[in-house]
Motif scaffolding. Structure first.
Motif, PDB file in Angstrom:
ATOM      1  N   ASN A   1     -18.101  10.996 -11.049  1.00  0.00           N
ATOM      2  CA  ASN A   1     -19.487  11.368 -11.334  1.00  0.00           C
ATOM      3  C   ASN A   1     -19.612  11.630 -12.839  1.00  0.00           C
ATOM      4  OD1 ASN A   1     -18.276  13.862 -11.679  1.00  0.00           O
ATOM      5  ND2 ASN A   1     -18.925  14.637  -9.670  1.00  0.00           N
ATOM      6  N   GLU A   2     -20.732  12.180 -13.237  1.00  0.00           N
ATOM      7  CA  GLU A   2     -20.974  12.374 -14.667  1.00  0.00           C
ATOM      8  C   GLU A   2     -20.001  13.348 -15.300  1.00  0.00           C
ATOM      9  OE1 GLU A   2     -25.000  13.564 -15.002  1.00  0.00           O
ATOM     10  OE2 GLU A   2     -25.823  11.593 -14.500  1.00  0.00           O
ATOM     11  N   SER A   3     -19.482  14.261 -14.510  1.00  0.00           N
ATOM     12  CA  SER A   3     -18.582  15.280 -15.079  1.00  0.00           C
ATOM     13  C   SER A   3     -17.135  14.803 -15.201  1.00  0.00           C
ATOM     14  CB  SER A   3     -18.630  16.549 -14.222  1.00  0.00           C
ATOM     15  OG  SER A   3     -18.211  16.267 -12.901  1.00  0.00           O
ATOM     16  N   GLY A   4     -16.809  13.681 -14.589  1.00  0.00           N
ATOM     17  CA  GLY A   4     -15.442  13.177 -14.708  1.00  0.00           C
ATOM     18  C   GLY A   4     -14.926  12.554 -13.420  1.00  0.00           C
ATOM     19  N   ASN A   5     -13.635  12.224 -13.444  1.00  0.00           N
ATOM     20  CA  ASN A   5     -12.979  11.587 -12.296  1.00  0.00           C
ATOM     21  C   ASN A   5     -11.996  12.551 -11.650  1.00  0.00           C
ATOM     22  OD1 ASN A   5     -14.380   9.365 -13.176  1.00  0.00           O
ATOM     23  ND2 ASN A   5     -12.565   8.338 -14.049  1.00  0.00           N
ATOM     24  N   THR A   6     -11.932  12.508 -10.318  1.00  0.00           N
ATOM     25  CA  THR A   6     -10.994  13.337  -9.568  1.00  0.00           C
ATOM     26  C   THR A   6     -10.256  12.457  -8.572  1.00  0.00           C
ATOM     27  OG1 THR A   6     -12.448  15.262  -9.721  1.00  0.00           O
ATOM     28  CG2 THR A   6     -10.702  15.332  -8.066  1.00  0.00           C
ATOM     29  N   THR A   7      -8.917  12.524  -8.572  1.00  0.00           N
ATOM     30  CA  THR A   7      -8.133  11.750  -7.607  1.00  0.00           C
ATOM     31  C   THR A   7      -8.158  12.461  -6.263  1.00  0.00           C
ATOM     32  OG1 THR A   7      -6.668  10.897  -9.336  1.00  0.00           O
ATOM     33  CG2 THR A   7      -5.865  10.802  -7.077  1.00  0.00           C
ATOM     34  N   VAL A   8      -8.651  11.765  -5.247  1.00  0.00           N
ATOM     35  CA  VAL A   8      -8.764  12.333  -3.902  1.00  0.00           C
ATOM     36  C   VAL A   8      -7.476  12.136  -3.114  1.00  0.00           C
ATOM     37  CG1 VAL A   8     -10.041  12.235  -1.719  1.00  0.00           C
ATOM     38  CG2 VAL A   8     -11.252  11.951  -3.904  1.00  0.00           C
ATOM     39  N   ASP A   9      -6.926  10.919  -3.186  1.00  0.00           N
ATOM     40  CA  ASP A   9      -5.720  10.621  -2.402  1.00  0.00           C
ATOM     41  C   ASP A   9      -5.053   9.373  -2.976  1.00  0.00           C
ATOM     42  OD1 ASP A   9      -3.754  10.843  -0.519  1.00  0.00           O
ATOM     43  OD2 ASP A   9      -5.079  10.732   1.226  1.00  0.00           O
ATOM     44  N   GLU A  10      -3.785   9.207  -2.635  1.00  0.00           N
ATOM     45  CA  GLU A  10      -3.033   8.033  -3.054  1.00  0.00           C
ATOM     46  C   GLU A  10      -2.140   7.610  -1.894  1.00  0.00           C
ATOM     47  OE1 GLU A  10       0.421   7.154  -6.297  1.00  0.00           O
ATOM     48  OE2 GLU A  10      -1.458   7.991  -7.095  1.00  0.00           O
ATOM     49  N   LEU A  11      -2.299   6.362  -1.432  1.00  0.00           N
ATOM     50  CA  LEU A  11      -1.606   5.879  -0.241  1.00  0.00           C
ATOM     51  C   LEU A  11      -0.820   4.621  -0.575  1.00  0.00           C
ATOM     52  CD1 LEU A  11      -4.767   6.121   2.026  1.00  0.00           C
ATOM     53  CD2 LEU A  11      -2.949   7.811   1.948  1.00  0.00           C
ATOM     54  N   THR A  12       0.316   4.421   0.089  1.00  0.00           N
ATOM     55  CA  THR A  12       1.130   3.219  -0.105  1.00  0.00           C
ATOM     56  C   THR A  12       1.399   2.559   1.246  1.00  0.00           C
ATOM     57  OG1 THR A  12       3.187   4.498   0.008  1.00  0.00           O
ATOM     58  CG2 THR A  12       2.238   4.099  -2.170  1.00  0.00           C
ATOM     59  N   LYS A  13       1.529   1.246   1.209  1.00  0.00           N
ATOM     60  CA  LYS A  13       1.808   0.490   2.434  1.00  0.00           C
ATOM     61  C   LYS A  13       2.467  -0.839   2.060  1.00  0.00           C
ATOM     62  CE  LYS A  13       1.500  -0.023   6.933  1.00  0.00           C
ATOM     63  NZ  LYS A  13       2.154   0.921   7.871  1.00  0.00           N
ATOM     64  N   SER A  14       3.551  -1.180   2.756  1.00  0.00           N
ATOM     65  CA  SER A  14       4.218  -2.476   2.568  1.00  0.00           C
ATOM     66  C   SER A  14       3.926  -3.356   3.774  1.00  0.00           C
ATOM     67  CB  SER A  14       5.733  -2.297   2.412  1.00  0.00           C
ATOM     68  OG  SER A  14       6.031  -1.547   1.256  1.00  0.00           O
ATOM     69  N   LEU A  15       3.472  -4.586   3.510  1.00  0.00           N
ATOM     70  CA  LEU A  15       3.116  -5.508   4.588  1.00  0.00           C
ATOM     71  C   LEU A  15       3.856  -6.823   4.416  1.00  0.00           C
ATOM     72  CD1 LEU A  15      -0.771  -5.049   4.894  1.00  0.00           C
ATOM     73  CD2 LEU A  15       1.019  -3.989   6.277  1.00  0.00           C
ATOM     74  N   LYS A  16       4.329  -7.355   5.531  1.00  0.00           N
ATOM     75  CA  LYS A  16       4.922  -8.677   5.525  1.00  0.00           C
ATOM     76  C   LYS A  16       3.810  -9.728   5.545  1.00  0.00           C
ATOM     77  CE  LYS A  16       9.067  -7.136   7.999  1.00  0.00           C
ATOM     78  NZ  LYS A  16       9.911  -7.208   6.808  1.00  0.00           N
ATOM     79  N   VAL A  17       4.195 -10.977   5.401  1.00  0.00           N
ATOM     80  CA  VAL A  17       3.218 -12.068   5.386  1.00  0.00           C
ATOM     81  C   VAL A  17       2.439 -12.096   6.701  1.00  0.00           C
ATOM     82  CG1 VAL A  17       2.915 -14.568   5.193  1.00  0.00           C
ATOM     83  CG2 VAL A  17       4.673 -13.413   3.847  1.00  0.00           C
ATOM     84  N   ASN A  18       1.107 -12.138   6.595  1.00  0.00           N
ATOM     85  CA  ASN A  18       0.176 -12.197   7.727  1.00  0.00           C
ATOM     86  C   ASN A  18       0.163 -10.913   8.566  1.00  0.00           C
ATOM     87  OD1 ASN A  18      -0.647 -14.872   7.150  1.00  0.00           O
ATOM     88  ND2 ASN A  18       1.110 -15.696   8.253  1.00  0.00           N
ATOM     89  N   GLU A  19       0.751  -9.849   8.060  1.00  0.00           N
ATOM     90  CA  GLU A  19       0.724  -8.568   8.775  1.00  0.00           C
ATOM     91  C   GLU A  19      -0.529  -7.792   8.388  1.00  0.00           C
ATOM     92  OE1 GLU A  19       3.522  -4.602   9.537  1.00  0.00           O
ATOM     93  OE2 GLU A  19       4.093  -6.100   8.033  1.00  0.00           O
ATOM     94  N   SER A  20      -1.099  -7.068   9.355  1.00  0.00           N
ATOM     95  CA  SER A  20      -2.296  -6.253   9.117  1.00  0.00           C
ATOM     96  C   SER A  20      -1.990  -4.787   9.378  1.00  0.00           C
ATOM     97  CB  SER A  20      -3.449  -6.713  10.022  1.00  0.00           C
ATOM     98  OG  SER A  20      -3.805  -8.050   9.765  1.00  0.00           O
ATOM     99  N   ALA A  21      -2.793  -3.916   8.773  1.00  0.00           N
ATOM    100  CA  ALA A  21      -2.610  -2.479   8.980  1.00  0.00           C
ATOM    101  C   ALA A  21      -3.930  -1.768   8.729  1.00  0.00           C
ATOM    102  CB  ALA A  21      -1.530  -1.929   8.051  1.00  0.00           C
ATOM    103  N   LYS A  22      -4.122  -0.694   9.464  1.00  0.00           N
ATOM    104  CA  LYS A  22      -5.260   0.204   9.239  1.00  0.00           C
ATOM    105  C   LYS A  22      -4.704   1.563   8.834  1.00  0.00           C
ATOM    106  CE  LYS A  22      -8.578  -1.995  12.377  1.00  0.00           C
ATOM    107  NZ  LYS A  22      -9.483  -2.439  11.326  1.00  0.00           N
ATOM    108  N   ILE A  23      -5.113   2.033   7.662  1.00  0.00           N
ATOM    109  CA  ILE A  23      -4.608   3.302   7.131  1.00  0.00           C
ATOM    110  C   ILE A  23      -5.714   4.346   7.255  1.00  0.00           C
ATOM    111  CG2 ILE A  23      -3.581   4.432   5.132  1.00  0.00           C
ATOM    112  CD1 ILE A  23      -2.914   1.635   4.043  1.00  0.00           C
ATOM    113  N   PRO A  24      -5.539   5.372   8.084  1.00  0.00           N
ATOM    114  CA  PRO A  24      -6.575   6.403   8.221  1.00  0.00           C
ATOM    115  C   PRO A  24      -6.604   7.328   7.003  1.00  0.00           C
ATOM    116  CG  PRO A  24      -4.671   6.946   9.573  1.00  0.00           C
ATOM    117  CD  PRO A  24      -4.399   5.602   8.979  1.00  0.00           C
ATOM    118  N   VAL A  25      -7.806   7.744   6.616  1.00  0.00           N
ATOM    119  CA  VAL A  25      -7.952   8.680   5.495  1.00  0.00           C
ATOM    120  C   VAL A  25      -9.149   9.585   5.768  1.00  0.00           C
ATOM    121  CG1 VAL A  25      -9.327   6.990   4.209  1.00  0.00           C
ATOM    122  CG2 VAL A  25      -8.234   8.869   2.995  1.00  0.00           C
ATOM    123  N   ASN A  26      -9.001  10.871   5.501  1.00  0.00           N
ATOM    124  CA  ASN A  26     -10.078  11.856   5.671  1.00  0.00           C
ATOM    125  C   ASN A  26     -10.546  12.335   4.306  1.00  0.00           C
ATOM    126  OD1 ASN A  26      -9.879  11.744   8.477  1.00  0.00           O
ATOM    127  ND2 ASN A  26      -8.322  13.352   8.541  1.00  0.00           N
TER     128      ASN A  26
END
Length: 357
Positions: A282-307
C-alpha cells in the motif's frame, strides 16, 4: 574393471558426474532421463568388465560358473543380449521410441536372430552343416517364429501390431533362446562350437550402432521438444468468494481470515523448484505476508493452502512466483478491508498481470 575399493568409489563418482552432465546438457535434467543415462553407462561398463575378466578369470573354484560357462562364450552372444536391451529401449521407452527408429530395430528379430540362436542350439558344432545351410535355416526359422507369434497375437487381439510382436521376440530371445543356447553348449568346447568371424563382427557392430542410434534419437527428441515447446507453469489463486467492486477491489471485513489455494502445474519439461512470496503493498510500504516453497516433477500439480488475515485499508496483495530462484509470474489480489463496498460486477476472479523471464 577397478582393482581396489578407492578406485571403485572414484570411478563410481566420476561416472555419476558424467551422467549428470550428459543429462543436464543434452537431454534435459529429469529423473527419468538421468536414470536412463546411468543405466546405459552401467550396461557398457558391465560388458567391458565381462570382456576384461573373461580373459583371466579362473573358473575352477566356482561351481555355478563351471557348470554353465566353463567353456567360454563367443562375443556374439553378448552382442545379441545388448541388442535385445537396446531394442527394448528403442521400441518401447520414450523418448527413444518417439521417432520410427524402431522399424530398423525390428528387422534383425524378424529375419535372423531367433532362428540363428535356435539353429546354434540344435546344431551347436561348426562341422555339422555348412555355413550357407546354417544361415538359410536361421532366416527360415526366424520367419516361421515371427509368423507363429504374429498369428497368435492377431487371433487374441484381432489385429497385428509389429511393435508388440517384436517386443515378444526380444523377450523370447533374451530370456529363453540365449539361456537355452548357453545350457546346450556348455559341455562343448568353444573351439568346436559354430563361430564365424564375419558374423561375430557384424553382430557386435550391429549392437554398437544400435546403441549409438538409440542414444542419439533420445537426444534429438528431447532437443526438438524443448525447442518446440519451451514449457509453461499454470499459476492461479483460487478461493476468492468476496464481492468485486467497480474499481476492481474485493471487499473484506477487518480481521477476516481468508482461506486461499495457490494452484501450480509444472509443464516446463523439467523438474522445477518453485517459491511463492506473498506481499501486502500500500502507500505506506510493503509487508511480507508469507513465503512458500514447492518442488514439482514434470506434469505434476499441487494446491498450496494459505491463510491471510485482513488488516484495514486498501492494498495490493501480490503473489510472486519464482522458478529456480528467478521471478517468473506475478498475480495480484486488490482488496479493500473495512471500506464501503460497491455493487458487484459479476463473479469473483483474480486479476493481475504476468511477468516472465
Amino acid at each position: 574393471m577397478a582393482k581396489k575399493p578407492i578406485q571403485v568409489i572414484t570411478l563410481a563418482i566420476f561416472l555419476s558426474l558424467v551422467g549428470m552432465i550428459i543429462t543436464k546438457s543434452l537431454i534435459g535434467a529429469s529423473t527419468r532421463n538421468f536414470i536412463i543415462v546411468l543405466s546405459i553407462i552401467s550396461i557398457i561398463v558391465t560388458l567391458l568388465t565381462n570382456f576384461e575378466h573373461s580373459k583371466n578369470f579362473d573358473y575352477s573354484d566356482n561351481k555355478i560358473v563351471k557348470k554353465y560357462f566353463s567353456k567360454g562364450t563367443h562375443e556374439s552372444i553378448y552382442a545379441i543380449a545388448v541388442y535385445c536391451l537396446v531394442s527394448f529401449f528403442g521400441i518401447n521407452v520414450p523418448p527413444f521410441s518417439v521417432i520410427p527408429l524402431w522399424f530398423g530395430l525390428c528387422v534383425p528379430f524378424l529375419l535372423f536372430i531367433p532362428g540363428y540362436l535356435i539353429t546354434n542350439t540344435v546344431i551347436p558344432k561348426k562341422d555339422e552343416i555348412e555355413l550357407p545351410e546354417r544361415l538359410g535355416i536361421s532366416v527360415f526359422l526366424s520367419l516361421i517364429t515371427m509368423s507363429i507369434i504374429g498369428f497368435a497375437y492377431a487371433q487374441l487381439k484381432h489385429g497385428l501390431n509389429m511393435r508388440i510382436v517384436t517386443l515378444i521376440l526380444v523377450f523370447m530371445t533374451l530370456f529363453i533362446l540365449i539361456p537355452l543356447y548357453l545350457i546346450r553348449s556348455r559341455n562343448i568346447p568353444l573351439k568346436v562350437r559354430f563361430n564365424h568371424p564375419l558374423i561375430e563382427r557384424l553382430l557386435v557392430l550391429m549392437a554398437i550402432i544400435s546403441l549409438i542410434l538409440v542414444i542419439l534419437s533420445g537426444i534429438y527428441v528431447n532437443t526438438l521438444s524443448l525447442t518446440a515447446n519451451p514449457g509453461n507453469t499454470t499459476f492461479t489463486i483460487e478461493g476468492i468468494t468476496a464481492s468485486n467492486s467497480s474499481d476492481g477491489y474485493y471487499s473484506f471485513d477487518e480481521g477476516q481470515e481468508v482461506e486461499l489455494n495457490i494452484s501450480l502445474t509444472n509443464q516446463e519439461n523439467e523438474d522445477v523448484n518453485y517459491k511463492v512470496v506473498i506481499e501486502s503493498k500500500n502507500e505506506s510500504g510493503n509487508t511480507t505476508v508469507d513465503e512458500l516453497t514447492k518442488s514439482l516433477k514434470v506434469n505434476e500439480s499441487a494446491k498450496i493452502p494459505v491463510n491471510i488475515t485482513m488488516t484495514p485499508g486498501k492494498k495490493d496483495i501480490t503473489f510472486t512466483l519464482y522458478k529456480n530462484d528467478k521471478v517468473y509470474k506475478i498475480r495480484h489480489l486488490y482488496v479493500n478491508v473495512g471500506g464501503e463496498s460497491s455493487e458487484t460486477e459479476g463473479e469473483s476472479s483474480t486479476s493481475g498481470g504476468e511477468s516472465s523471464e
